[in-house]
Design a protein around this motif. Structure first.
Motif, PDB file in Angstrom:
ATOM      1  N   LEU A   1    -121.832  52.872 -35.272  1.00  0.00           N
ATOM      2  CA  LEU A   1    -122.154  52.337 -33.955  1.00  0.00           C
ATOM      3  C   LEU A   1    -123.492  51.613 -34.011  1.00  0.00           C
ATOM      4  O   LEU A   1    -124.342  51.928 -34.847  1.00  0.00           O
TER       5      LEU A   1
ATOM      6  N   SER B   1    -125.923  51.946 -32.118  1.00  0.00           N
ATOM      7  CA  SER B   1    -127.036  52.878 -31.860  1.00  0.00           C
ATOM      8  C   SER B   1    -127.451  53.634 -33.118  1.00  0.00           C
ATOM      9  O   SER B   1    -128.569  54.130 -33.211  1.00  0.00           O
TER      10      SER B   1
ATOM     11  N   GLN C   1    -113.259  49.555 -25.819  1.00  0.00           N
ATOM     12  CA  GLN C   1    -113.459  50.006 -24.442  1.00  0.00           C
ATOM     13  C   GLN C   1    -114.324  51.281 -24.404  1.00  0.00           C
ATOM     14  O   GLN C   1    -115.268  51.373 -23.627  1.00  0.00           O
ATOM     15  N   ARG C   2    -113.962  52.224 -25.249  1.00  0.00           N
ATOM     16  CA  ARG C   2    -114.738  53.478 -25.307  1.00  0.00           C
ATOM     17  C   ARG C   2    -116.194  53.209 -25.681  1.00  0.00           C
ATOM     18  O   ARG C   2    -117.124  53.753 -25.110  1.00  0.00           O
ATOM     19  N   VAL C   3    -116.380  52.359 -26.683  1.00  0.00           N
ATOM     20  CA  VAL C   3    -117.730  52.043 -27.142  1.00  0.00           C
ATOM     21  C   VAL C   3    -118.513  51.360 -26.028  1.00  0.00           C
ATOM     22  O   VAL C   3    -119.685  51.677 -25.780  1.00  0.00           O
ATOM     23  N   GLN C   4    -117.867  50.443 -25.342  1.00  0.00           N
ATOM     24  CA  GLN C   4    -118.521  49.709 -24.254  1.00  0.00           C
ATOM     25  C   GLN C   4    -118.948  50.664 -23.147  1.00  0.00           C
ATOM     26  O   GLN C   4    -120.042  50.551 -22.607  1.00  0.00           O
ATOM     27  N   GLU C   5    -118.068  51.595 -22.819  1.00  0.00           N
ATOM     28  CA  GLU C   5    -118.381  52.545 -21.748  1.00  0.00           C
ATOM     29  C   GLU C   5    -119.586  53.403 -22.098  1.00  0.00           C
ATOM     30  O   GLU C   5    -120.330  53.834 -21.225  1.00  0.00           O
ATOM     31  N   SER C   6    -119.791  53.635 -23.369  1.00  0.00           N
ATOM     32  CA  SER C   6    -120.941  54.448 -23.776  1.00  0.00           C
ATOM     33  C   SER C   6    -122.185  53.574 -23.974  1.00  0.00           C
ATOM     34  O   SER C   6    -123.212  54.052 -24.450  1.00  0.00           O
ATOM     35  N   GLY C   7    -122.080  52.276 -23.626  1.00  0.00           N
ATOM     36  CA  GLY C   7    -123.244  51.388 -23.756  1.00  0.00           C
ATOM     37  C   GLY C   7    -123.590  51.081 -25.195  1.00  0.00           C
ATOM     38  O   GLY C   7    -124.693  50.642 -25.507  1.00  0.00           O
ATOM     39  N   ASP C   8    -122.647  51.315 -26.077  1.00  0.00           N
ATOM     40  CA  ASP C   8    -122.919  51.124 -27.502  1.00  0.00           C
ATOM     41  C   ASP C   8    -122.190  49.874 -28.019  1.00  0.00           C
ATOM     42  O   ASP C   8    -121.588  49.125 -27.234  1.00  0.00           O
TER      43      ASP C   8
ATOM     44  N   ARG D   1    -128.619  49.967 -23.110  1.00  0.00           N
ATOM     45  CA  ARG D   1    -129.419  51.166 -22.839  1.00  0.00           C
ATOM     46  C   ARG D   1    -130.888  50.759 -22.836  1.00  0.00           C
ATOM     47  O   ARG D   1    -131.269  49.766 -23.428  1.00  0.00           O
TER      48      ARG D   1
ATOM     49  N   SER E   1    -120.095  44.107 -26.485  1.00  0.00           N
ATOM     50  CA  SER E   1    -120.123  45.379 -27.204  1.00  0.00           C
ATOM     51  C   SER E   1    -119.420  45.240 -28.543  1.00  0.00           C
ATOM     52  O   SER E   1    -119.640  46.017 -29.457  1.00  0.00           O
TER      53      SER E   1
END
Lengths: 363, 363, 363, 363
Positions: C261, C263, D200-207, D311, D333
């Motif tokens: 990732l 991050s 989508q999952r990565v985007q939702e976590s701001g990553d 973030r 993302s």
């Protein structure tokens, strides 16, 4: 190949009657202040209808739009992209040329090279492209100021009228500032006047005439230029020979030196007031072995009369049929005065390029 | 920068009194037969002591050793590496020059550029480097034969003695083959004799004299050369200005065209015997807008008198102290005849390079 | 194109079984002390039969002869011409290949490109050419010392055997000096041994195996490299991909970073002991936006197993006829250890070139 | 250096939030029909907000204005100058970045190189520059059609989701036409869906997350590419490594080939249906010794996750003081889908360039 230079590089695009001229300057050092409006003023010196008699009546305001490479009036070190719109192009004037080859123009050679061409106003072969070089020269001149290098160019011959007074007696002002006050760009009132009279006579007869521009680069330190294939004079010659209508180049004593003996031509070494080594005379034109010696670089550029006459011309078309071209279009009878800032710009780009190259060679 | 050319590229190394000269030719087309011994013969035409009066007494057999890029007498398309050993170098002749700057030589400028130099025989700045160009020219001439392109060069002026007879009356033989029979490389018996007498007189007085070489490229098709910055004449000018002692270049009517009217200079289009479009005259020197028009390319190259006199010379050393250089060393009083094959070689390389470049542009 | 680099440029020529390899280095700064004998020692590290098991039994002493560009052990700033004679070439070993195409060699592609080829020992396509790069690297490494830049390369994978210990635990010695003590050039005794065993097994089965070399450039200041098209990583990738048998390149986290990732990958800025800005981690491999950030540049180079097996091979000749090639010739079963100094040399040339380029950009 | 290519050359300028992006294509063959509107459609495939989920919300219509080099929809052979205006730039979003260095961005390295920078939207370091490459690719793809060369690119990995189905089972359509129907540009419905879910999952976590793009060039004849330093794979690697966020490149078996034996990797020669020599397998990825063998060229390009997270980030400013950057700006993302046409464009330019170069080498 539409790129000029090694480190400081100008790439250009654009046909005379297309939407715009486009240029990209690469290798411009960062942190140099450049004033966009002063570029427009400099462009005006090349514009038709500005440089006194004998020039085309095409009115092109030539406004440069800087699109990248600057922030707050300073260069970023990234490439400078810019365009100059073509606004006063009367393309319909040229439709009779769509299939005809004008004598001593590039119509035929472009046709043979590409099989297709933009016949309007000479297309890519038009001297209009040199407006982009003025922009390249503007940035180069601004950078050269930081090195205390100054470039000046002026007319020394139109047809048979030659400037004979020595350099020291000319009205150059500070680093050539006064040159632009003279219609023919010859900084001697009397000679300029005689040149103007000649051009007027030639123009009245619908004919054209060429000339010689002398260019001087002051302030280059010794040690600039590459030996062997990148000799300073080779770069300068290539730069000048790439200008439309240029047929000859020499530097120092040049062609005139052929008649002299070696003993008359050598430049003896002496010490200057500060005890630095320099030469007593400058027959060499500031260069030895391709490398500057600290004296002024002096060169001459010969322009032929431009090929378009204000007369009816009989020629051939693409099929080998005879065609008669009427006396139309808007053209210079003497392009030399307008070429002065172009010669100056090319010399500035060569000088800056060589200075930047020299920096790369040392540890 | 020690590389010349774009597609056909010559890279050279070597000082006048080092172990050897080294060259690499890149971009040589595959499958061309090249005879090593004929290169040696061509090298001999440039050698001191071969080109008649006025040349240095240094005897250098100049034998080229081809080290790569060929198999069974044919080129492979891979780079041609080659060396020419320096055999007759009397380096001890030069020790008095270790710290002195000879006037109008490159001693001072190399010192300023590099801070260190090979003072023996001029080091890298010596015209000895041009032997490598002869090799580059040999391969280029062999490739050009496949395109039916021929290049010739000959002396048209030494000091004030000019060749005035028209081209058609000269003893050129087949494509210039006869030129080498003339000591001064001037293919007119009477003019050659007068040139020889002049050089003899100059040599006896310990002085030197320059001249002009004319070069003609026949057989180039129309459409060769790049518009704008890679104009054929710009490449040619750069090539010629990179030769030692060259101070000027022009083509077509060149500097002489400055005095003419446009109406006198245009080249009208006509049909040749086969119905192809060509021009009646060739004031343009075979090029329009940077691109060949199918007519012969004609250019002139001006050489200054070489700087080394056979006289005692007073000059400065690296510390600014006066030193007297005795009349020593072995030098030409007129380098022009020896430069004729060099001019021919440079023109051949430019022509081949432009032909190969033109091929790349088409689908 | 047989030239590599922009300012610091290496041009090479030479076939595997021709008379000699020839190289010219252009752009070498003046005044750098370079020891000819240490170049021979460095060449020995690349020589067959020196780099431990798995290498060809060809014995080539590889003695470089410097022919120009130096005086009294110091560089002159002029080009360095040099040759390496081919002495142990058994060309008769290759005559059965005159018309056959070995699978996965360049025989077929050279034939298609040039229509003619030197079939002896792979001709120009042989990795023998890399000896010249070692010379180019030697001079570059000497110049880099003046900038306090050090380059090291070592084997991190052979087949499935990977070096897993962290960099800090390796036996690198001073700037990689200890690497050469390991037969496989893997500076971890245990891993090196396992690699050696693997190569031995592969060799016994007449097969070949590839590997990965990691290269680290230490000491480059921040700000080196060009944005956009001359990115430092692009120059480095081009350099490495030009080495025989190389199939992949990455830097920083490279291909492994695809699974991470954002991050996890960012390198936070911190102040070092002297208060200068640096990064806490170096996932980026020392480069951002094509420009160095002052941290070590770290890259990986993947080598395929070489194509020549010590087995009989069935293939086609130029006419499409089947031919059987016997198991002959002298070849490596694993070229990776011998390639370590080549990778180091290419990285050194890229680093010096970029440093010299960076100098040219500033006023 | 802001120019890419040798014969077909793209020069670009422009900052992300300046007035416009500017490009000049040099070396475009004459007589090729190119449709301006189809370039805009191609540009849209790269645009933020078009390539499915995970892309920046910046809405930039990206309309190209062609300013030269064309007449009546056909190329002239002269350079193509073009601009793309920046219209949706919210520069005020970036003012907090004027003196701060974002981690793993080029802010710090540009600052160190130039001493001045355009901090708005990443300035010259922004991937916005790649829009110009799409234009360069459009013209190249049009020219390649005349050679029957086709280029396709598609996503083969996002994070840990890999495309495992063989090439022959993919929904490529005619020469890749179907690829653009897949949001992630992965032409396998199931894999594309899993990639989309991951992003989508990565985007939702701001990553952010990276990936791999595979590129295939079909139809290149054997014999294209230069041996030694201009190897086809070296040009391709340099092209790909110049794209923002690219960290790795390999071709053929690439890094995976390190684990294989030579005997598993060789590509035996066979005759095709027409009796021409070809290879049975294509482990080599279409290239041997730097020269194409007539099989498809296959390469992989690894992208890191982009550095900007949604973030809050703590970092340093120019004075080494800590600053907190809020979670602002509009960012992708996962940049991989948008990069697919960029990879395709770079490959097209390399292929055309190599084809044109190959033409120059033959008599």
């Amino acid at each position: 190949m539409n790129t000029f230079g090694n480190i400081y590089r100008l790439t250009t695009a654009g046909e005379s009657h297309g939407p715009a001229l486009v240029g990209i300057i690469d290798g411009m050092p960062a942190g140099v202040v450049v004033d966009r409006e002063s570029i427009d003023s400099y462009l005006a010196l090349r514009s038709p209808g500005r440089a006194g008699v004998g020039s085309s009546s095409r009115k092109e305001p030539d406004h440069v739009e800087i699109l990248s490479g600057m922030i707050d009036g300073q260069t970023l070190g990234t490439p400078i992209g810019f365009i100059i719109r073509n606004q006063d192009a009367h393309s319909e004037d040229y439709e009779h040329l769509a299939h005809a080859f004008r004598p001593s123009h590039a119509d035929f050679t472009y046709h043979m090279k590409y099989g297709i061409r933009d016949y309007r106003g000479g297309g890519r072969a038009s001297a209009r492209e040199t407006a982009l070089r003025i922009v390249g020269g503007s940035f180069a001149l601004a950078a050269l100021l930081k090195y205390n290098v100054r470039v000046m160019a002026f007319t020394t011959q139109i047809g048979s009228v030659r400037l004979t007074r020595p350099l020291t007696e000319l009205d150059l002002g500070d680093q050539g500032a006064n040159i632009w006050q003279y219609t023919m760009r010859c900084p001697d009132r009397d000679t300029n006047e005689r040149m103007e009279e000649l051009v007027q006579r030639v123009q009245e007869s619908g004919d054209t005439i060429g000339g010689v521009i002398t260019c001087i680069i002051n302030g280059l330190p010794a040690g600039i230029g590459e030996p062997v294939y990148g000799k300073f004079q080779a770069q300068l010659a290539s730069a000048m020979m790439s200008i439309n209508a240029v047929k000859g180049f020499d530097y120092g004593m040049g062609f005139d030196g052929v008649n002299r003996l070696g003993s008359e031509m050598n430049d003896p070494f002496v010490l200057d007031h500060q005890g630095h080594i320099t030469t007593l005379t400058n027959h060499s034109g500031g260069i030895q072995g391709g490398i500057t010696n600290g004296r002024a670089v002096v060169c001459r550029v010969a322009f032929k009369p431009i090929a378009t006459l204000m007369r009816e011309v009989e020629t051939l078309d693409e099929n080998g049929n005879k065609v008669i071209l009427p006396a139309r279009g808007r053209h210079d009878s003497c392009a030399v005065p307008r070429a002065v800032p172009v010669v100056q710009s090319m010399a500035a780009m060569v000088a800056l390029d060589a200075l930047l190259q020299a920096q790369s060679g040392k540890i």
